[in-house]
Design an enzyme around this catalytic site. Structure first.
Site, PDB file in Angstrom:
ATOM      1  N   GLN A 183      -1.750   2.841  -5.771  1.00  0.00           N
ATOM      2  CA  GLN A 183      -3.080   2.785  -4.991  1.00  0.00           C
ATOM      3  C   GLN A 183      -4.480   2.593  -5.461  1.00  0.00           C
ATOM      4  O   GLN A 183      -5.142   2.208  -5.138  1.00  0.00           O
ATOM      5  CB  GLN A 183      -2.810   4.343  -5.225  1.00  0.00           C
TER       6      GLN A 183
ATOM      7  N   ASP B  49      -5.766  -0.973  -4.379  1.00  0.00           N
ATOM      8  CA  ASP B  49      -5.886  -1.284  -3.380  1.00  0.00           C
ATOM      9  C   ASP B  49      -7.472  -1.794  -2.819  1.00  0.00           C
ATOM     10  O   ASP B  49      -8.175  -0.982  -2.987  1.00  0.00           O
ATOM     11  CB  ASP B  49      -5.748  -0.113  -2.545  1.00  0.00           C
TER      12      ASP B  49
ATOM     13  N   SER C 200      -8.585  -0.963   1.077  1.00  0.00           N
ATOM     14  CA  SER C 200      -8.774   0.655   1.422  1.00  0.00           C
ATOM     15  C   SER C 200     -10.192   0.841   0.595  1.00  0.00           C
ATOM     16  O   SER C 200     -11.060   1.404   0.945  1.00  0.00           O
ATOM     17  CB  SER C 200      -7.910   1.934   0.334  1.00  0.00           C
TER      18      SER C 200
ATOM     19  N   ARG D  36       0.784  -0.955  -0.011  1.00  0.00           N
ATOM     20  CA  ARG D  36      -0.013  -0.026   0.134  1.00  0.00           C
ATOM     21  C   ARG D  36       0.752   1.343   0.219  1.00  0.00           C
ATOM     22  O   ARG D  36       0.117   2.420   0.347  1.00  0.00           O
ATOM     23  CB  ARG D  36      -0.795  -0.269   1.023  1.00  0.00           C
TER      24      ARG D  36
ATOM     25  N   TYR E  40       4.023   5.174  12.424  1.00  0.00           N
ATOM     26  CA  TYR E  40       3.237   4.026  12.120  1.00  0.00           C
ATOM     27  C   TYR E  40       3.952   3.102  12.252  1.00  0.00           C
ATOM     28  O   TYR E  40       4.380   1.837  12.041  1.00  0.00           O
ATOM     29  CB  TYR E  40       3.387   4.071  10.533  1.00  0.00           C
TER      30      TYR E  40
END
Length: 385
Positions: A127, A130, A133, A121, A232
């Site tokens: 993107q 994905d 998401s 990701r 993160y």
């Protein structure tokens, strides 16, 4: 080259891997498409719409497998379908690879299998592929609506001649894609929203949507580590986790609605709400456990069931929320698949100056293909977790 679409079990899954619009896109790229009859029916895509888009209709999954070189699916193929695969075929879907019991069979059949959940990701070129998401975004929205339907009071504050109606207090646990959409949706409905996540970096995202961050005191050393990694890659200490649990416990005790979103691919969902906390919650409060299908964030949650605790708390085991928005979730998922399929192709030899055929260009050194491929060349490629 022909792409096939297998029908899902409509009792548990209403989505379809490709929509008529996706078929049109693939046809323009030079593909043929065959879809199992009724595959899109639960998502309100009738066979006639696929035929109008240029797809062929097959009477059975076996017929699809016998015709297609690339087979698309929402979830894992049924075992009866897998048995009909032949060497060189490609399977693409959300295959729950770390819990998938068919990987050895796929490898033995000589199929190359891509699990869309494994997409890196962090790659900008990935993107638009994905699936996590695209599906989580819709799930976060729908989770709030499910909560509103279960809750016996309204979300917004009302001023009436009979008195003031207080706004609902909503707590979101887990601030990924689903959690952020849940915050935005609950705020639009007029609720007071609080949120928590193990990643301190999520604070700005929560506050940008109008939510309140459930702040946990941090030592100076922890604050520096969290800041250095952006939050993160930060590993919280046991004391921080304990302090966060106390803050969350207090917030849940005063909450009307709780939505939990935490899931870890390939692992059992982390337990966020324990029985001791449930016992402190108000009668009539509602919990939506979005991880019910992978072990549950809430103690006592049951997939696809709503239970009521002895003290009147309702726990909704929301195992597959995207399926409840089948038309839109199918559309987004199909776009993800089309974008990925285009990365698998390369022009083959030309028959003449104006004609061009399509051929597979499977490259396990490619950063996307290599990450998603769980079987290839009769081998299981997935690393154990």
């Amino acid at each position: 080259m022909k792409i096939g679409v297998i029908s899902a079990d409509s009792a548990s899954e209403k989505r379809v891997a490709l929509t008529p619009d996706a078929v049109k896109k693939l046809r323009k790229l030079g593909f043929e498409v065959v879809i199992q009859s009724g595959a899109g029916q639960a998502a309100y895509y009738a066979d006639e719409l696929y035929q109008a888009a240029g797809a062929d209709i097959a009477n059975s999954s076996t017929e699809v497998v016998n015709q297609a070189q690339i087979i698309t699916t929402v979830n894992d193929l049924p075992a009866a379908v897998t048995e009909h695969l032949t060497a060189g075929q490609v399977v693409i879907g959300m295959l729950d690879p770390y819990r998938n019991s068919q990987l050895d069979t796929y490898a033995a059949k000589g199929a190359t299998v891509f699990a869309m959940e494994l997409l890196p990701r962090t790659l900008s070129r990935a993107q638009n592929m994905d699936v996590l998401s695209s599906q989580a975004n819709l799930a976060g929205y729908k989770a709030v609506l499910l909560a509103a339907n279960e809750y016996s009071r309204p979300f917004p504050m009302f001023m009436t001649s009979a008195g003031t109606v207080k706004p609902a207090k909503v707590v979101i646990l887990g601030v990924g894609v689903a959690g952020l959409q849940a915050i935005a949706t609950a705020k639009r409905l007029g609720a007071v929203v609080e949120a928590s996540d193990l990643r301190p970096a999520a604070k700005e995202q929560v506050e940008s949507l109008g939510g309140k961050w459930l702040d946990v005191p941090m030592s100076e050393d922890e604050a520096q580590k969290a800041k250095a990694t952006g939050g993160y890659a930060w590993t919280p200490s046991e004391q921080y986790i304990k302090d966060q649990a106390a803050v969350v416990d207090k917030a849940l005790s005063n909450a009307d609605i709780v939505i939990t979103t935490a899931q870890i691919p390939g692992r059992k969902a982390p337990r966020l709400v324990h029985g001791a906390t449930l016992a402190k919650m108000k009668a009539g409060s509602v919990l939506i456990d979005m991880a019910a299908g992978t072990g549950g964030n809430v103690e006592g949650s049951v997939p696809d069931e709503t239970i009521t605790t002895p003290n009147g708390v309702r726990i909704v085991g929301a195992a597959n929320i995207p399926s409840q928005l089948a038309a839109q979730s199918s559309d987004l998922y199909a776009n993800n698949l089309v974008n990925f399929i285009t990365t698998l192709m390369a022009p083959a030899a030309k028959d003449d100056a104006s004609a061009k055929t399509l051929a597979l260009n499977l490259d396990m050194n490619d950063e996307i293909q290599g990450a998603l491929a769980v079987t290839h060349d009769n081998q299981v490629r997935l690393a154990k977790r």
